[in-house]
Design an enzyme around this catalytic site. Structure first.
Site, mmCIF file in Angstrom:
data_model
loop_
_atom_site.group_PDB
_atom_site.id
_atom_site.type_symbol
_atom_site.label_atom_id
_atom_site.label_comp_id
_atom_site.label_asym_id
_atom_site.label_seq_id
_atom_site.Cartn_x
_atom_site.Cartn_y
_atom_site.Cartn_z
ATOM 1 N N GLU A 27 0.847 -1.189 0.000
ATOM 2 C CA GLU A 27 0.000 0.000 0.000
ATOM 3 C C GLU A 27 0.884 1.241 0.000
ATOM 4 O O GLU A 27 0.377 2.356 0.103
ATOM 5 C CB GLU A 27 -0.953 -0.016 1.180
ATOM 6 N N CYS A 59 -3.737 -3.263 4.010
ATOM 7 C CA CYS A 59 -2.891 -4.357 4.527
ATOM 8 C C CYS A 59 -3.324 -5.724 4.012
ATOM 9 O O CYS A 59 -2.744 -6.750 4.398
ATOM 10 C CB CYS A 59 -2.911 -4.348 6.050
ATOM 11 N N LYS A 88 -6.751 -8.490 21.350
ATOM 12 C CA LYS A 88 -8.163 -8.121 21.153
ATOM 13 C C LYS A 88 -8.803 -9.081 20.139
ATOM 14 O O LYS A 88 -9.948 -9.493 20.276
ATOM 15 C CB LYS A 88 -8.281 -6.687 20.637
ATOM 16 N N THR A 127 2.884 3.210 16.048
ATOM 17 C CA THR A 127 2.511 1.980 15.327
ATOM 18 C C THR A 127 3.067 1.989 13.899
ATOM 19 O O THR A 127 2.501 1.380 13.008
ATOM 20 C CB THR A 127 0.978 1.764 15.316
ATOM 21 N N SER A 168 -10.937 2.331 13.580
ATOM 22 C CA SER A 168 -10.249 1.287 12.804
ATOM 23 C C SER A 168 -10.147 -0.010 13.604
ATOM 24 O O SER A 168 -10.221 -1.109 13.046
ATOM 25 C CB SER A 168 -8.869 1.763 12.339
ATOM 26 N N SER A 212 -7.697 -2.222 5.747
ATOM 27 C CA SER A 212 -8.630 -1.124 6.003
ATOM 28 C C SER A 212 -9.367 -0.766 4.724
ATOM 29 O O SER A 212 -8.893 -1.000 3.616
ATOM 30 C CB SER A 212 -7.865 0.090 6.532
ATOM 31 N N HIS A 228 -3.372 -10.247 11.625
ATOM 32 C CA HIS A 228 -2.741 -9.005 11.181
ATOM 33 C C HIS A 228 -2.383 -8.202 12.443
ATOM 34 O O HIS A 228 -3.212 -8.052 13.335
ATOM 35 C CB HIS A 228 -3.705 -8.209 10.288
ATOM 36 N N ASN A 264 4.550 -2.128 12.703
ATOM 37 C CA ASN A 264 3.575 -2.484 11.667
ATOM 38 C C ASN A 264 4.256 -2.517 10.308
ATOM 39 O O ASN A 264 5.008 -1.596 9.962
ATOM 40 C CB ASN A 264 2.429 -1.464 11.651
#
Ligand code: CAA
Length: 424
Positions: A86, A118, A253, A161, A211, A322, A244, A289
């Site tokens: 990207e 991503c 999470k 990040t 996000s 995203s 990811h 990232n």
């Protein structure tokens, strides 16, 4: 009786990272934030920072050179070269074309770039797998590379990040690392503005907390679809999960959300995290990232840690882009993967990097604003081969970005790796 299908999957994997990084705790101090917010709250230890001679093309090329060097496979076996990114370097010419040239891949090759935030490299990986399964590959392999430089504005919530790197993968029949169930994936897509980068910008824009919600909702959608699409073929047990990883905490999470669908409580999900997810996060904690390379960096980290123990076991893979688009699928660790993963020295590129101060990092960012217009030096920088050699690399050559010529064509060179990596 049906004939068993020849297994298809990831035969070999290798990654490359920039030479330099910053400590998350140094960045926190400079931004007036408690270091634990970055190290524990986000799960970030180090952030890889690309230098003036590194871009998505050089990162991709260097990952692929390492892949060929260590896997024993030859560029002449490649019939498809796809680069997911990207952070491409041109609105028209694909990163894959530069990489095709810098690696000396065959002319009879399908070469293109994929973009979906991503998710781009996952689209490439699944497409390559289906290309082989269809018979169109005629025994050849695909080279799939994920490469990105994750960048937000200085001082924003996204800054800790960031990261940079590339993961190269050989996709072939009878893979030595992991086998994929062709056609068994679960998808999810929705038009949202959670993270975007308008054409004139180098730094991404993001609605950060939104996000996170989009990522988790897409996981639920893709995982549920995977279970429905695979029906009784769904593996009863996923021994490990790779997600990811925009930052380490996101994976915890994700694990909570996925296991909640199976009726597992948050406390039980957290208790299982150390075994089922943590081994896949070692590399990303050291790099940050890497956008579309992130899931595959997690897989490499897992294989480096546990490939021997996991031979024959199923690993769940979740890719999120995203915008948004997501896919959930599974991979089976191949017999013999443990010994081969050790041979690939998967952690090797993390050795010998240089720590930058926050001031040096900020200086690099200022210089980077003009990198795409920087003229190639009139005199060849010391240690760089004749530019023509960039298309005929030796095994120790390391690709570097030099600048643009009078027609704004990007020019690359080679240096001997490690000792003479930097040309600036
Ligand atoms: N000690 C320990 N923990 C602390 C702490 C301290 N002193 N201070 C804060 N924390 C914890 C918080 O409790 C929080 O934990 P939880 O998430 O478990 O609640 C965590 O640290 C982060 O704190 P905040 O939510 O306050 O952080 P923030 O608002 O400054 O920013 C962010 C967080 C929104 C993720 C931001 O970093 C960001 O925008 N990142 C870029 C976007 C991103 O990565 N999105 C992920 C999903 S989208 C995606 O995956 C695609 C992609 O690659 C971009």
């Amino acid at each position: 009786m049906t004939t068993p299908r020849t297994p298809i999957g990831i035969d070999a994997i290798a990654f490359s990272v920039p030479d330099t990084y910053i400590e998350a705790s140094d960045l926190a101090a400079a931004r007036g934030v408690a270091p634990e917010k970055y190290t524990k709250g986000l799960g970030v230890s180090r952030i890889a920072i690309a230098g003036p001679d590194e871009d998505p093309v050089t990162l991709a090329t260097n990952a692929a050179r390492r892949l060929f060097l260590l896997s024993g496979r030859d560029p002449s076996e490649i019939g498809m070269c796809v680069v997911g990114t990207e952070t491409a370097v041109d609105h028209s010419k694909p990163v894959a074309s530069y990489v095709h040239g810098l690696l000396g891949l065959p002319a009879q090759c399908r070469v293109f770039e994929t973009k979906h935030a991503c998710f781009g490299a996952t689209a490439a990986l699944l497409g390559a797998t289906e290309w082989i399964a269809s018979g169109a590959a005629r025994g050849r392999s695909a080279l799939v590379i994920a490469t990105d430089i994750a960048r937000y504005e200085l001082g924003t919530a996204g800054e800790p990040t960031q990261g940079a790197g590339a993961v190269a993968m050989l996709i072939s029949e009878r893979p030595r690392l992991v086998e994929l169930d062709v056609g068994q994936t679960g998808s999810f897509a929705r038009n949202v503005h959670d993270f975007w980068r308008p054409l004139h910008r180098k730094d991404a824009l993001v609605d950060g907390h939104f996000s996170v919600e989009c990522y988790l909702d897409a996981l639920e959608g893709a995982y549920t679809d995977w279970k429905a699409s695979a029906r009784d073929a769904v593996p009863s047990e996923l021994a490990r999960s790779c997600y990811h990883v925009p930052y380490g905490k996101m994976a915890s999470k994700a694990h909570r959300r996925r296991l909640a669908i199976e009726g597992v409580s948050q406390d039980d999900a957290d208790a299982r995290f150390a075994t089922e997810v943590a081994p896949s996060l070692t590399f990303s904690a050291q790099i940050g990232n890497v956008y579309t390379a992130s899931l595959y960096l997690s897989l490499a980290s897992l294989l480096a840690a546990e490939a021997s123990e996991l031979e024959g076991a199923q690993v769940g893979l979740y890719s999120y882009g995203s915008g948004c688009g997501a896919e959930f699928f599974a991979a089976r660790v191949a017999a013999g993967a443990g010994a081969f993963a050790r041979h690939l020295d998967l952690a090797g590129p993390l050795a010998g990097r240089r720590r930058l101060t926050v001031e040096q990092y900020e200086e690099l960012r200022r210089a980077d604003a003009d990198a795409d217009r920087r003229a190639i030096p009139a005199d060849r920088p010391s240690g760089v081969d004749d530019l023509r050699a960039a298309t005929a690399p030796g095994p120790d050559d390391h690709a570097v970005y030099l600048g643009v010529d009078h027609s704004e064509r990007r020019i690359y060179g080679n240096v001997q790796r490690v000792a003479q990596r930097r040309v600036a």
